[in-house]
Motif scaffolding. Sequence first.
Motif, PDB file in Angstrom:
ATOM      1  N   ALA A 152       0.832  -1.203   0.000  1.00 34.91           N
ATOM      2  CA  ALA A 152       0.000   0.000   0.000  1.00 34.91           C
ATOM      3  C   ALA A 152       0.865   1.251   0.000  1.00 34.91           C
ATOM      4  O   ALA A 152       0.576   2.234  -0.696  1.00 34.91           O
ATOM      5  CB  ALA A 152      -0.923  -0.008   1.215  1.00 34.91           C
ATOM      6  N   ARG A 153       1.954   1.212   0.777  1.00 37.78           N
ATOM      7  CA  ARG A 153       2.852   2.369   0.824  1.00 37.78           C
ATOM      8  C   ARG A 153       3.461   2.635  -0.565  1.00 37.78           C
ATOM      9  O   ARG A 153       3.559   3.789  -1.008  1.00 37.78           O
ATOM     10  CB  ARG A 153       3.955   2.119   1.853  1.00 37.78           C
ATOM     11  N   ALA A 154       3.845   1.568  -1.254  1.00 33.25           N
ATOM     12  CA  ALA A 154       4.413   1.722  -2.595  1.00 33.25           C
ATOM     13  C   ALA A 154       3.370   2.260  -3.572  1.00 33.25           C
ATOM     14  O   ALA A 154       3.676   3.108  -4.429  1.00 33.25           O
ATOM     15  CB  ALA A 154       4.959   0.380  -3.078  1.00 33.25           C
ATOM     16  N   LEU A 155       2.127   1.783  -3.453  1.00 35.77           N
ATOM     17  CA  LEU A 155       1.058   2.270  -4.324  1.00 35.77           C
ATOM     18  C   LEU A 155       0.822   3.763  -4.114  1.00 35.77           C
ATOM     19  O   LEU A 155       0.701   4.529  -5.077  1.00 35.77           O
ATOM     20  CB  LEU A 155      -0.229   1.491  -4.064  1.00 35.77           C
ATOM     21  N   VAL A 156       0.760   4.184  -2.849  1.00 38.53           N
ATOM     22  CA  VAL A 156       0.524   5.599  -2.551  1.00 38.53           C
ATOM     23  C   VAL A 156       1.646   6.460  -3.118  1.00 38.53           C
ATOM     24  O   VAL A 156       1.397   7.528  -3.688  1.00 38.53           O
ATOM     25  CB  VAL A 156       0.379   5.809  -1.029  1.00 38.53           C
ATOM     26  N   ALA A 157       2.877   6.002  -2.990  1.00 38.84           N
ATOM     27  CA  ALA A 157       4.000   6.757  -3.548  1.00 38.84           C
ATOM     28  C   ALA A 157       3.868   6.899  -5.062  1.00 38.84           C
ATOM     29  O   ALA A 157       4.129   7.974  -5.627  1.00 38.84           O
ATOM     30  CB  ALA A 157       5.316   6.073  -3.187  1.00 38.84           C
ATOM     31  N   SER A 158       3.440   5.837  -5.723  1.00 39.59           N
ATOM     32  CA  SER A 158       3.241   5.897  -7.174  1.00 39.59           C
ATOM     33  C   SER A 158       2.130   6.874  -7.540  1.00 39.59           C
ATOM     34  O   SER A 158       2.250   7.638  -8.512  1.00 39.59           O
ATOM     35  CB  SER A 158       2.903   4.501  -7.717  1.00 39.59           C
ATOM     36  N   LEU A 159       1.053   6.852  -6.775  1.00 41.85           N
ATOM     37  CA  LEU A 159      -0.072   7.748  -7.053  1.00 41.85           C
ATOM     38  C   LEU A 159       0.321   9.207  -6.843  1.00 41.85           C
ATOM     39  O   LEU A 159      -0.044  10.080  -7.643  1.00 41.85           O
ATOM     40  CB  LEU A 159      -1.263   7.391  -6.155  1.00 41.85           C
ATOM     41  N   LYS A 160       1.059   9.481  -5.780  1.00 46.68           N
ATOM     42  CA  LYS A 160       1.504  10.852  -5.525  1.00 46.68           C
ATOM     43  C   LYS A 160       2.358  11.363  -6.691  1.00 46.68           C
ATOM     44  O   LYS A 160       2.193  12.502  -7.165  1.00 46.68           O
ATOM     45  CB  LYS A 160       2.286  10.920  -4.215  1.00 46.68           C
ATOM     46  N   GLY A 161       3.267  10.525  -7.154  1.00 43.78           N
ATOM     47  CA  GLY A 161       4.126  10.924  -8.261  1.00 43.78           C
ATOM     48  C   GLY A 161       3.353  11.146  -9.541  1.00 43.78           C
ATOM     49  O   GLY A 161       3.604  12.111 -10.273  1.00 43.78           O
ATOM     50  N   ALA A 162       2.381  10.280  -9.814  1.00 41.23           N
ATOM     51  CA  ALA A 162       1.607  10.392 -11.049  1.00 41.23           C
ATOM     52  C   ALA A 162       0.716  11.628 -11.033  1.00 41.23           C
ATOM     53  O   ALA A 162       0.594  12.328 -12.045  1.00 41.23           O
ATOM     54  CB  ALA A 162       0.769   9.124 -11.251  1.00 41.23           C
ATOM     55  N   VAL A 163       0.069  11.916  -9.894  1.00 40.54           N
ATOM     56  CA  VAL A 163      -0.786  13.103  -9.799  1.00 40.54           C
ATOM     57  C   VAL A 163       0.048  14.363  -9.993  1.00 40.54           C
ATOM     58  O   VAL A 163      -0.336  15.287 -10.726  1.00 40.54           O
ATOM     59  CB  VAL A 163      -1.535  13.129  -8.455  1.00 40.54           C
ATOM     60  N   ALA A 164       1.218  14.421  -9.369  1.00 38.24           N
ATOM     61  CA  ALA A 164       2.084  15.592  -9.510  1.00 38.24           C
ATOM     62  C   ALA A 164       2.548  15.775 -10.954  1.00 38.24           C
ATOM     63  O   ALA A 164       2.578  16.889 -11.479  1.00 38.24           O
ATOM     64  CB  ALA A 164       3.279  15.470  -8.574  1.00 38.24           C
ATOM     65  N   ALA A 165       2.890  14.670 -11.603  1.00 32.87           N
ATOM     66  CA  ALA A 165       3.431  14.753 -12.960  1.00 32.87           C
ATOM     67  C   ALA A 165       2.355  15.026 -14.002  1.00 32.87           C
ATOM     68  O   ALA A 165       2.592  15.760 -14.967  1.00 32.87           O
ATOM     69  CB  ALA A 165       4.165  13.454 -13.298  1.00 32.87           C
ATOM     70  N   GLU A 166       1.176  14.431 -13.821  1.00 29.04           N
ATOM     71  CA  GLU A 166       0.158  14.479 -14.866  1.00 29.04           C
ATOM     72  C   GLU A 166      -0.926  15.528 -14.634  1.00 29.04           C
ATOM     73  O   GLU A 166      -1.558  15.991 -15.591  1.00 29.04           O
ATOM     74  CB  GLU A 166      -0.485  13.103 -15.016  1.00 29.04           C
TER      75      GLU A 166
END
Length: 400
Positions: free
Chosen positions: A121-135
């Motif tokens: 879950a921690r890895a998923l949240v990190a991926s989501l944070k990065g994607a929202v910031a980038a996209e």
Amino acid sequence: MGPFRTLYIDMNSFFASVEQQVDPSIRGRPVAITAMENEKGCCVAASYEAKAFGVGTGTSVVDARRMCPGIVFLPSRHRLYVRYNLQVAAVLDRFCELERIRSVDEFQVALSGEARALAGARALVASLKGAVAAEVGECLRFSAGIGPNHLLAKIAGKLEKPNGFQWLSADNMPDRISHLELDDLPGISKSMKARLLRAGVYDVGTLCRLDPRHARIIWRSVEGERFVRMLQGMNIEITPTKRSGYGNSKVLAPELRQPREAYLVSRWLIEKATSRLRRDGRVASSFSLHLSPMDAPRWARSIKTASTQDTAEFLRINRALWIRAWPYVRWKKLLGIGVHLGDVDMLENRIGDLLAPLAPAERSAGERASAAVDFINQRFGEGTVTYGINRPHPGFFERG
């Protein structure tokens, strides 16, 4: 630890963050979003830079200016925020199962596979944070919480702001939230807190250990039992809600607080509410009008009617209620007004009327005319056709 079933995402200072994303010149500066463009209004949202000075939801414009010199005030643009909401939702849904958009700034995600464990879950949240910031935008950040059900995930998501990540499960409950006040929990209003205190429930820890059957008695509803069982970790599905009515209310701008002007605003609100009623294929059989004079008690009345979705019919009822209210409000300024279409049902369930005559689920001539107005306004722009004179008051929800 776990398994975790739900990820709850709470966007941080969403309205202000969107404005900072759109306008780079206000990034890093204190920003407040207001519902009205004058000194009489209040803040409906604030950036974290403004929150550092104590500015928050409900702070008056005058107080915010005093507390935070140099603060930037911007009018709400709800449509803009909805567009950004949908962009965030599209990113989340590409990475995981987006169960619900809970509000304009909150999302509920179903966890599966490796994400049901803390590390995944921690890895998923990190991926989501990065994607929202980038996209979507670098100013768009969120706090995340995970839990065995949506309630605990939502509480966890509010434990660390901004840009945080927390979890709740049987391994750290109730100690992890024992510092919270009862009404810090979602769903516990001030009146419910008072009821809990009268029942001897003085803190969150006691509430978490409460017998769910006792909670049902305190709440006077099965919802109390559901709430406590979820605090104790049980996964209970959200109960679908039934639409009870369609309404619009408005805090009036200073120039529209005279009763004659407010009456024209009420006509505009009815046009909007009945359009939504028809869009959803429903009819209503009651109408309520609420008037809130300044420095005087609120005036409110309701009238029952045959089930209909005819805008002209509700405008006639509105006029009749205003005539009844006129001796009370004619010399007063109105702070706010509201209209509500109640006792709704689906048009397809309406029985026929031999005297009209109408077959079951058949639209009347007035309802067909109203639907034609909807079609024209959708094609050529809102307000192309109106039902006589009205006074639009877009304000918070129509800007953007």
